[in-house]
Design a protein around this motif. Structure first.
Motif, PDB file in Angstrom:
ATOM      1  N   LYS A   1     -10.666   6.085  -7.827  1.00  0.00           N
ATOM      2  CA  LYS A   1     -10.368   6.828  -7.494  1.00  0.00           C
ATOM      3  C   LYS A   1     -11.095   5.464  -5.890  1.00  0.00           C
ATOM      4  O   LYS A   1     -11.101   6.088  -4.560  1.00  0.00           O
ATOM      5  N   ALA A   2     -12.254   5.235  -6.700  1.00  0.00           N
ATOM      6  CA  ALA A   2     -12.722   4.163  -5.666  1.00  0.00           C
ATOM      7  C   ALA A   2     -12.109   2.887  -5.051  1.00  0.00           C
ATOM      8  O   ALA A   2     -11.753   2.531  -3.922  1.00  0.00           O
ATOM      9  N   MET A   3     -10.979   2.516  -5.793  1.00  0.00           N
ATOM     10  CA  MET A   3      -9.852   1.589  -5.070  1.00  0.00           C
ATOM     11  C   MET A   3      -8.594   2.326  -4.637  1.00  0.00           C
ATOM     12  O   MET A   3      -8.184   1.527  -3.826  1.00  0.00           O
TER      13      MET A   3
ATOM     14  N   THR B   1      -8.678  -5.154   6.758  1.00  0.00           N
ATOM     15  CA  THR B   1      -9.805  -5.372   8.324  1.00  0.00           C
ATOM     16  C   THR B   1     -11.177  -5.177   8.261  1.00  0.00           C
ATOM     17  O   THR B   1     -12.517  -4.538   6.673  1.00  0.00           O
ATOM     18  N   SER B   2     -12.359  -5.866   9.279  1.00  0.00           N
ATOM     19  CA  SER B   2     -14.194  -6.119   8.501  1.00  0.00           C
ATOM     20  C   SER B   2     -14.312  -4.719   9.608  1.00  0.00           C
ATOM     21  O   SER B   2     -13.764  -3.779  10.466  1.00  0.00           O
ATOM     22  N   ASP B   3     -16.061  -4.800   9.479  1.00  0.00           N
ATOM     23  CA  ASP B   3     -15.635  -3.348  10.877  1.00  0.00           C
ATOM     24  C   ASP B   3     -17.367  -4.371  12.033  1.00  0.00           C
ATOM     25  O   ASP B   3     -18.393  -3.837  12.160  1.00  0.00           O
ATOM     26  N   LYS B   4     -16.474  -5.650  11.826  1.00  0.00           N
ATOM     27  CA  LYS B   4     -17.737  -6.288  13.053  1.00  0.00           C
ATOM     28  C   LYS B   4     -16.882  -7.004  13.930  1.00  0.00           C
ATOM     29  O   LYS B   4     -15.111  -7.332  14.235  1.00  0.00           O
TER      30      LYS B   4
ATOM     31  N   PRO C   1       0.541  -0.969   0.337  1.00  0.00           N
ATOM     32  CA  PRO C   1      -0.254   0.434  -0.051  1.00  0.00           C
ATOM     33  C   PRO C   1       1.157   1.612  -0.129  1.00  0.00           C
ATOM     34  O   PRO C   1       0.193   2.003  -0.425  1.00  0.00           O
ATOM     35  N   PHE C   2       2.335   1.692   0.684  1.00  0.00           N
ATOM     36  CA  PHE C   2       3.144   2.373   0.429  1.00  0.00           C
ATOM     37  C   PHE C   2       3.535   2.765  -0.864  1.00  0.00           C
ATOM     38  O   PHE C   2       3.547   3.833  -1.335  1.00  0.00           O
TER      39      PHE C   2
ATOM     40  N   LYS D   1      -7.600   2.157   3.145  1.00  0.00           N
ATOM     41  CA  LYS D   1      -9.001   1.718   4.045  1.00  0.00           C
ATOM     42  C   LYS D   1      -7.222   0.419   4.620  1.00  0.00           C
ATOM     43  O   LYS D   1      -7.795   0.699   6.153  1.00  0.00           O
ATOM     44  N   ILE D   2      -6.568   0.220   3.854  1.00  0.00           N
ATOM     45  CA  ILE D   2      -5.951  -1.311   4.667  1.00  0.00           C
ATOM     46  C   ILE D   2      -4.730  -0.477   4.848  1.00  0.00           C
ATOM     47  O   ILE D   2      -4.411  -0.637   5.867  1.00  0.00           O
TER      48      ILE D   2
END
Length: 647
Positions: free
Chosen positions: A101-103, A597-600, A61-62, A109-110
């Protein structure tokens, strides 16, 4: 040929591309790297060391968030390479601003803080596209406001009851017979093209978590160090000059920054200076530097400040400005101390001490991201090709425990907040056949490996705020272990102390003296396989094959510097009852680790897990007896059931 869930995923991916279905799964790659680094492995590589066509799973991601990479737009590479040439294929192309942009938002987020990013790879992604998305040359063209997500379905985070079979030895481990010793909701498959096992976990423990924390326990102790190694021979001085008296030896420096297999910086940072020894397999000049704060991909060298050692020069180690070609800094800025340049066999070794902050130069940060550079060349200082230029991001505040870097792990907790544990999608790749242990490799991202219940084993600085099971959830909401986790070990039949606060002194006011910690555990016992390190070697806990407690090298035990022991295929790592508690380096080929990561939230009481094959271990005191309670309870239940049946 074994059919696995991962191979089914490949088949589904291929079908989605061929028939323009709604979901495409693969590795995200920026177009700049795709077009610039379409070459054989070792010939060229992206700024993070990955190769888009032969190793997209290593792209970070960096790198994906660097400005030039973001501007180039994104593509998706296939999950698996083709058998014909071993290359991954382009399977999708983001064609407009909304889709890119979505990507980008998903990448953020990651890794929301790319300036603090390590070389943690980007995980697999799934893109939901319109059924009628055009396909050109077998590449799906993506446009509009698409959905980017983790490939795992929501059902992976439902906390359903699981089962697990304990492996007394690593030689009992098998995907077919016992899921490689892992809990049943951990997906284990084979990536034969890389000779790796792929292990995927949701990261939630099978016991209570983030409950019963004692708060931040003060710790005034300095982190104990391993016994000093013998100082290597100094070798010949290429400059012909006798070096001035040095304030430290290279053998004093226990932390490592690895640029590539041929170049490593050994260092210690603190008190406003960086002590360094750059060891490079080379017989010519070698250099180490720090990039300008605003450097981007392709420009890490431009504007950098460097320390370069040139054999044969009257002053072999000096500071240079790399704004254009290497230019010596003025005499007033030649402030290095402890300088030396020696040839020791095949290794060129450059020693120095540099101030972290100097006027007119790029600062070295103790906390925050530094982009460090390394290059090497021949007998004269001149241009070098990309094959001898390396860039490594580094945040010294994230140094793993057990070394002699910036932190001594004294004082109180390194965290003062409580973070709820969340479901994750961890993907760890480990060699199917680890082979014989080799040289020690530092763990640069703190991830040692994964326990067989799917929880991470972590090597970062101690938290000293552990819950009732001796685990902790960090800012990433990743529940993990850093010291012996007694709830988990107890369920596996390993003898444990009677109290979960064995690491706190009897007054409950401070961390117990390190030298007294092992006395809180039974001296004898047995351990099954409790996890696997990222190099494929098994992890056991507290006790060796002879039933005796294992001790780290710090406490004159027979474990090596990585908290492991054994020869060949018998090599294994151990969790110990005293520092460093977990391995701080690995001795095999280290596989990738990535996560989403999830949101749960994880269940507070843990995922229900029915464990079979537990061998009760006869410890030497009541702590060991305490570990047998689950087995005794099961026998009583079985007896009562039999009575009811016959009545």
């Amino acid at each position: 040929m074994i059919t696995t869930k991962l191979s089914l995923l490949l088949a589904a991916t291929a079908a989605s591309v061929a028939h323009a279905e709604t979901e495409i799964t693969g590795y995200v790659m920026d177009k700049q790297c795709v077009y610039k680094y379409d070459c054989e492995p070792g010939v060229c590589e992206a700024p993070d060391g990955s190769n888009p066509f032969y190793g997209p799973e290593e792209h970070t991601p960096f790198c994906l968030q660097l400005l030039s990479c973001k501007r180039s737009g994104y593509t998706v590479m296939s999950t698996y390479p083709t058998e014909a040439d071993g290359k991954h294929s382009l399977i999708a192309n983001f064609t407009d601003d909304p889709s890119n942009k979505a990507m980008f938002n998903y990448i953020r987020k990651i890794e929301p803080s790319p300036r603090r990013a390590t070389k943690m790879p980007m995980p697999l992604v799934s893109i939901i596209v319109a059924d009628d998305s055009p396909i050109i040359d077998n590449i799906t063209q993506i446009s509009g406001d698409v959905i980017v997500k983790d490939p795992w379905p929501e059902s992976a985070y439902n906390g359903s009851a699981t089962t697990q079979t304990v492996c007394d030895s690593v030689f009992d481990a098998s995907i077919e017979d016992n899921n490689l010793c892992f809990r049943s909701d951990v997906i284990v498959s084979m990536a034969d093209f890389k000779e790796m096992f792929v292990i995927e976990s949701n990261g939630c423990p099978d016991h209570g978590n983030m409950e019963g924390e004692p708060g931040n326990i003060e710790n005034s102790q300095e982190w104990p160090m391993a016994p000093e190694e013998e100082t290597p021979a100094s070798g010949d001085n290429p400059s012909g000059a006798i070096p001035a008296a040095l304030s430290f030896s290279c053998s004093d420096l226990k932390q490592k920054l690895v640029f590539d297999p041929k170049a490593t910086l050994h260092y210690k940072i603190g008190d406003g200076v960086l002590h360094g020894c750059l060891e490079v397999e080379n017989d010519g000049w070698i250099g180490f530097g720090v990039s300008a704060p605003n450097a981007t991909s392709g420009g890490f060298m431009f504007g950098a400040d460097a320390i370069i050692g040139v054999p044969g020069d009257a002053k072999p180690v000096q500071k240079y400005d790399l704004t254009f070609s290497p230019a010596l800094m003025p005499d007033a800025q030649q402030t290095l101390e402890d300088v030396d340049l020696v040839q020791d066999g095949d290794m060129m070794i450059m020693q120095f001490t540099k101030k972290l902050v100097e006027e007119g130069e790029n600062s070295i940060l103790e906390v925050g991201l530094n982009n460090f550079i390394h290059a090497r060349g021949g007998s004269t200082l001149e241009y070098h090709g990309p094959e001898s230029r390396f860039i490594v991001p580094k945040d010294f505040s994230e140094d793993p425990a057990g070394g002699s870097g910036r932190r001594t792990q004294s004082g109180g907790s390194t965290n003062s907040e409580t973070f709820e544990a969340m479901y994750h999608h961890y993907t760890m790749m480990i060699p199917q056949v680890p082979g014989a242990p080799g040289d020690a490799t530092p763990i640069t991202d703190n991830i040692v490996g994964m326990m067989t219940n799917g929880v991470l084993l972590d090597s970062h600085s101690q938290t000293w705020a552990y819950d009732m099971c001796n685990g902790y959830s960090d800012k990433k909401r990743q529940y993990h272990y850093q010291i012996p986790p007694i709830c988990y070990l107890k369920s596996m039949g390993v003898p444990t102390p009677a109290s979960d606060r064995w690491w706190i002194n009897d007054d409950g006011t401070e961390v117990r003296p390190y030298s007294e910690m092992s006395a809180q555990f039974p001296k004898t016992g047995l351990s099954p396989v409790v996890g696997f390190a990222r190099d494929g070697f098994p992890i056991y806990a507290l006790y060796g094959p002879d039933g005796q407690m294992v001790r780290s090298a710090i406490y004159e035990g027979d474990l090596d510097e990585c908290n492991g022991k054994g020869e060949g295929s018998d090599y294994a790592y151990y969790i110990t009852a005293e520092p460093p508690f977990v391995p701080t380096c690995l001795r095999g080929t280290v596989g990738n680790f990535a996560f989403a990561t999830s949101d749960k939230k994880c269940p507070g009481s843990g995922i229900s897990n029915s464990i079979s094959g537990v061998t009760p271990s006869d410890g030497d005191d009541e702590s060991a007896a305490f570990a047998k309670v689950p087995l005794l309870s099961a026998l009583i239940s079985a007896a009562l059931a039999a009575v009811v049946f016959f009545i």
